[in-house]
Write a protein that holds these residues in place. Structure first.
Motif, short mmCIF file in Angstrom:
data_model
loop_
_atom_site.label_atom_id
_atom_site.label_comp_id
_atom_site.label_asym_id
_atom_site.label_seq_id
_atom_site.Cartn_x
_atom_site.Cartn_y
_atom_site.Cartn_z
N VAL A 51 1.05 -1.20 -0.08
CA VAL A 51 0.08 -0.16 0.08
C VAL A 51 0.94 1.42 0.05
O VAL A 51 1.88 1.50 0.85
N ALA A 53 0.48 5.43 -0.15
CA ALA A 53 -0.29 6.61 0.29
C ALA A 53 0.68 7.97 -0.06
O ALA A 53 1.72 8.18 0.58
N ARG A 114 -5.75 12.93 -7.94
CA ARG A 114 -6.42 12.17 -6.81
C ARG A 114 -7.29 10.79 -7.12
O ARG A 114 -7.88 10.75 -8.22
N GLY A 115 -6.88 9.81 -6.35
CA GLY A 115 -7.80 8.79 -6.19
C GLY A 115 -6.99 7.52 -5.93
O GLY A 115 -6.05 7.56 -5.30
N THR A 116 -7.71 6.35 -6.19
CA THR A 116 -7.13 5.12 -5.60
C THR A 116 -6.73 4.38 -6.91
O THR A 116 -7.65 4.00 -7.63
N TYR A 117 -5.54 3.97 -6.91
CA TYR A 117 -5.33 3.07 -7.95
C TYR A 117 -4.84 1.70 -7.62
O TYR A 117 -4.21 1.48 -6.55
N THR A 137 -1.71 -1.35 -3.68
CA THR A 137 -2.87 -0.10 -4.08
C THR A 137 -2.09 1.06 -3.63
O THR A 137 -1.07 1.24 -2.85
N THR A 139 -2.98 5.45 -3.28
CA THR A 139 -3.90 6.19 -2.83
C THR A 139 -3.26 7.54 -3.12
O THR A 139 -2.19 7.79 -2.21
N SER A 141 -4.06 11.60 -2.31
CA SER A 141 -5.15 12.54 -1.79
C SER A 141 -4.76 13.64 -1.46
O SER A 141 -3.36 14.12 -1.57
#
Length: 176
Positions: A51, A53, A114-117, A137, A139, A141
């Protein structure tokens, strides 16, 4: 017997069972053994998923993945990515004789909004075509960090021999 399933021979197999991990257990009558054939897991990835971020325009922060061959032996690998923003280095190589390899994984947020890939890395043994998938994942933001001062400048007035009156200002993060 400590060898690979491809090197093993059976002497009158009588029964077969499987467990939830995909391992096969074969009752070998004449040798009085139950033979375990490990399921087709060419590599174990640690961590099993990644993950990332970020905020907008943040720099990439790579993470490490350790690949382990369950049989603790050298094994070649090739890594493919399902997304252009997801990179692995090295993308091909060989786990060493202890069955380990370290891979650097980078999720590149540059140019993305922006978004979740969601993506995946597929680690494949090119000799057997067996593969393991590492879900990834990323993200992105907020807005980029923007430091601002609470005022545009300060003016100090002082008389010779006397001190200037103290003044203060604030530093604000106008981003997230």
């Amino acid at each position: 017997d400590g060898g690979t399933a491809r090197q093993a021979s059976l002497a009158w197999p009588l029964g077969v069972a499987a467990d939830a991990q995909g391992n096969l257990y074969i009752a070998d009558t004449y040798t009085h053994r139950v033979r375990k054939v490990q399921g087709s897991v060419p590599f174990v990835a640690e961590p099993a998923n990644l993950v990332f971020a970020y905020t907008l325009n943040a720099p990439s922060q790579p993470q490490q993945v350790t690949l382990t061959v369950p049989e603790r032996q050298a094994r070649p690998f090739v890594i493919t990515s399902s997304a252009p923003w997801l990179l692995a280095a090295p993308w091909q190589g060989t786990a060493d004789s202890s069955g380990r390899a370290t891979v650097t994984v980078t999720a590149v947020p540059a140019g993305l909004g922006r978004g979740t890939y969601v993506g995946r890395l597929t680690v494949t043994d090119p000799e057997t075509a067996e593969a393991v998938v590492i879900p990834v994942t990323m993200t992105i933001s907020g807005t980029p960090q923007q430091l601002r001062l609470s005022q545009s400048g300060l003016t100090f007035l002082a008389t010779a021999g006397a001190g200037a009156a103290p003044q203060s200002f604030g530093v604000l993060n106008a981003g997230i």
